[in-house]
Design a protein around this motif. Structure first.
Motif, PDB file in Angstrom:
ATOM      1  N   ARG A 158      35.670 -33.475 -58.061  1.00 49.84           N
ATOM      2  CA  ARG A 158      37.310 -32.396 -57.319  1.00 49.84           C
ATOM      3  C   ARG A 158      36.496 -33.201 -55.882  1.00 49.84           C
ATOM      4  O   ARG A 158      37.351 -32.815 -54.729  1.00 49.84           O
ATOM      5  CB  ARG A 158      36.895 -31.457 -57.747  1.00 49.84           C
ATOM      6  CG  ARG A 158      37.066 -31.111 -59.325  1.00 49.84           C
ATOM      7  CD  ARG A 158      38.642 -31.174 -59.944  1.00 49.84           C
ATOM      8  NE  ARG A 158      37.909 -31.631 -61.215  1.00 49.84           N
ATOM      9  CZ  ARG A 158      38.455 -30.187 -62.220  1.00 49.84           C
ATOM     10  NH1 ARG A 158      37.825 -29.105 -61.731  1.00 49.84           N
ATOM     11  NH2 ARG A 158      38.369 -30.263 -63.278  1.00 49.84           N
ATOM     12  N   ASP A 159      35.841 -32.451 -55.285  1.00 48.99           N
ATOM     13  CA  ASP A 159      34.916 -33.207 -53.709  1.00 48.99           C
ATOM     14  C   ASP A 159      35.445 -34.488 -53.666  1.00 48.99           C
ATOM     15  O   ASP A 159      36.505 -34.522 -52.792  1.00 48.99           O
ATOM     16  CB  ASP A 159      33.722 -32.651 -53.705  1.00 48.99           C
ATOM     17  CG  ASP A 159      33.885 -31.250 -53.524  1.00 48.99           C
ATOM     18  OD1 ASP A 159      34.498 -30.054 -53.361  1.00 48.99           O
ATOM     19  OD2 ASP A 159      32.382 -30.096 -53.439  1.00 48.99           O
ATOM     20  N   GLN A 161      37.793 -36.388 -54.393  1.00 48.01           N
ATOM     21  CA  GLN A 161      38.924 -36.689 -55.285  1.00 48.01           C
ATOM     22  C   GLN A 161      40.054 -35.832 -54.556  1.00 48.01           C
ATOM     23  O   GLN A 161      41.439 -35.908 -54.738  1.00 48.01           O
ATOM     24  CB  GLN A 161      39.857 -36.799 -56.871  1.00 48.01           C
ATOM     25  CG  GLN A 161      38.553 -37.966 -57.374  1.00 48.01           C
ATOM     26  CD  GLN A 161      38.243 -37.697 -59.282  1.00 48.01           C
ATOM     27  OE1 GLN A 161      39.606 -37.120 -59.218  1.00 48.01           O
ATOM     28  NE2 GLN A 161      38.660 -39.125 -59.729  1.00 48.01           N
ATOM     29  N   ARG A 162      39.909 -34.421 -53.985  1.00 51.18           N
ATOM     30  CA  ARG A 162      40.634 -33.739 -53.689  1.00 51.18           C
ATOM     31  C   ARG A 162      41.383 -34.006 -52.323  1.00 51.18           C
ATOM     32  O   ARG A 162      42.575 -33.927 -52.484  1.00 51.18           O
ATOM     33  CB  ARG A 162      39.722 -32.592 -53.122  1.00 51.18           C
ATOM     34  CG  ARG A 162      40.901 -31.043 -53.106  1.00 51.18           C
ATOM     35  CD  ARG A 162      40.376 -29.776 -52.435  1.00 51.18           C
ATOM     36  NE  ARG A 162      39.444 -28.728 -53.698  1.00 51.18           N
ATOM     37  CZ  ARG A 162      38.581 -29.434 -54.140  1.00 51.18           C
ATOM     38  NH1 ARG A 162      37.433 -30.097 -53.454  1.00 51.18           N
ATOM     39  NH2 ARG A 162      38.122 -28.623 -55.157  1.00 51.18           N
ATOM     40  N   PRO A 163      40.886 -34.636 -50.782  1.00 57.79           N
ATOM     41  CA  PRO A 163      41.791 -35.599 -50.484  1.00 57.79           C
ATOM     42  C   PRO A 163      42.916 -36.290 -50.167  1.00 57.79           C
ATOM     43  O   PRO A 163      43.328 -36.861 -49.545  1.00 57.79           O
ATOM     44  CB  PRO A 163      40.500 -36.171 -49.722  1.00 57.79           C
ATOM     45  CG  PRO A 163      39.706 -35.758 -49.717  1.00 57.79           C
ATOM     46  CD  PRO A 163      39.447 -34.992 -51.154  1.00 57.79           C
ATOM     47  N   SER A 164      42.799 -36.915 -51.739  1.00 56.36           N
ATOM     48  CA  SER A 164      43.605 -38.360 -52.494  1.00 56.36           C
ATOM     49  C   SER A 164      44.126 -37.360 -53.358  1.00 56.36           C
ATOM     50  O   SER A 164      45.209 -39.236 -54.608  1.00 56.36           O
ATOM     51  CB  SER A 164      42.309 -39.304 -52.918  1.00 56.36           C
ATOM     52  OG  SER A 164      41.427 -39.914 -51.992  1.00 56.36           O
ATOM     53  N   GLY A 168      46.883 -42.591 -50.684  1.00 52.16           N
ATOM     54  CA  GLY A 168      45.512 -42.526 -49.911  1.00 52.16           C
ATOM     55  C   GLY A 168      44.877 -43.352 -50.183  1.00 52.16           C
ATOM     56  O   GLY A 168      44.431 -44.625 -50.246  1.00 52.16           O
ATOM     57  N   ARG A 169      43.542 -42.837 -49.062  1.00 47.92           N
ATOM     58  CA  ARG A 169      42.476 -43.829 -49.430  1.00 47.92           C
ATOM     59  C   ARG A 169      41.909 -43.869 -51.500  1.00 47.92           C
ATOM     60  O   ARG A 169      42.568 -42.708 -51.788  1.00 47.92           O
ATOM     61  CB  ARG A 169      41.034 -43.150 -49.122  1.00 47.92           C
ATOM     62  CG  ARG A 169      39.735 -43.798 -49.368  1.00 47.92           C
ATOM     63  CD  ARG A 169      39.168 -42.811 -49.036  1.00 47.92           C
ATOM     64  NE  ARG A 169      37.356 -43.556 -48.845  1.00 47.92           N
ATOM     65  CZ  ARG A 169      36.332 -43.046 -50.087  1.00 47.92           C
ATOM     66  NH1 ARG A 169      37.091 -42.213 -51.177  1.00 47.92           N
ATOM     67  NH2 ARG A 169      35.613 -43.870 -50.234  1.00 47.92           N
ATOM     68  N   ALA A 171      40.631 -43.437 -54.863  1.00 50.14           N
ATOM     69  CA  ALA A 171      39.450 -42.237 -55.042  1.00 50.14           C
ATOM     70  C   ALA A 171      39.457 -42.275 -56.709  1.00 50.14           C
ATOM     71  O   ALA A 171      39.019 -41.366 -57.053  1.00 50.14           O
ATOM     72  CB  ALA A 171      39.731 -40.891 -55.015  1.00 50.14           C
TER      73      ALA A 171
END
Length: 232
Positions: A158-159, A161-164, A168-169, A171
């Motif tokens: 989860r950490d 994949q959370r930003p994506s 975007g990048r 993941a």
């Protein structure tokens, strides 16, 4: 597939190919076995159909790989990605957190032998039969211990994949492990206790897919069916 589904990070779970003990129905935890020749072919077939550029599991979209340290899982990872692994620049974590359930005193036994042993030891009777998800293993792992390590992996993913969550990048994450622990992983991904009755099957060399509903990190889900990517 819908645009939002295409953007949502996925988690691919892959069970290792056949081993001699798996073929015989023997509980295989810490025993380090090689794949059988059929097991190697199972993985090669999976790779040829599902793995590659613009295929379902595209190495260019992988952000991280978690793999069991057992030889059968390591051989499966190499069979899946082979030479692409080095060139993809993907971080690989080899961890006991996705190793197979520790069967302890039941290692190498078949289910009927385990149930007979437990009746003899007064742990079960005719109205209550052994269930690894509820009972764990004598001299081995409990459901609480298995839950704790699986939850560590779920949290780490989860950490990553959370930003994506909305593109975007890339993941996507790949987990290469074992039949029982991967079914437990699915349960914990969904937030269910391991002992909740939910019959699942995962054949040797098979691929499963987990993700999120509505591009929402708080809505983990599994894909009952995934469309094959359309080649341009």
């Amino acid at each position: 597939m819908a645009d939002n589904e295409a953007l949502t990070p996925r988690v691919f779970i892959v069970r290792h190919g056949e081993t001699e003990w798996a073929k015989a129905g023997r509980q295989t935890g810490k025993t380090d076995l090689d794949l059988t020749p059929l097991g190697v072919k199972q993985v090669q077939t999976t790779a040829s159909v599902f793995v590659g550029t613009a295929k379902l599991l595209d190495p260019a979209k992988l952000a991280h790989i978690f793999v069991s340290p057992r030889k059968r899982a390591q051989q499966t990872l190499q069979g899946l990605l082979g030479g692409e692994l080095a060139g993809a620049g993907v971080e690989v974590t080899t961890t006991e957190d996705v190793a197979e359930w520790d069967y302890g005193d039941y290692e190498g036994m078949v289910v009927s032998e385990i149930r007979a042993r437990r009746r003899k030891n007064g742990l079960d009777d005719e109205g209550r039969v052994w269930n690894v998800w509820r009972d764990g293993c004598e001299g081995g792992e409990t459901k609480e211990e298995a839950t704790e390590r699986l939850d560590k992996v779920v949290s780490a993913i989860r950490d990553i994949q959370r930003p994506s969550m909305k593109g975007g990048r890339p993941a996507d994450v790949l987990v290469v492990a074992h039949g029982v622990i991967l079914r437990g992983f699915v349960m914990r991904w969904l937030g269910y206790p391991l002992e909740m009755p939910l019959n699942m099957m995962l054949a040797p060399g098979a691929v499963g897919i987990l993700s999120y509903k509505n591009n929402n990190i708080e809505e983990p889900a599994f894909n009952v069916g995934m469309a094959i990517p359309i080649m341009d």
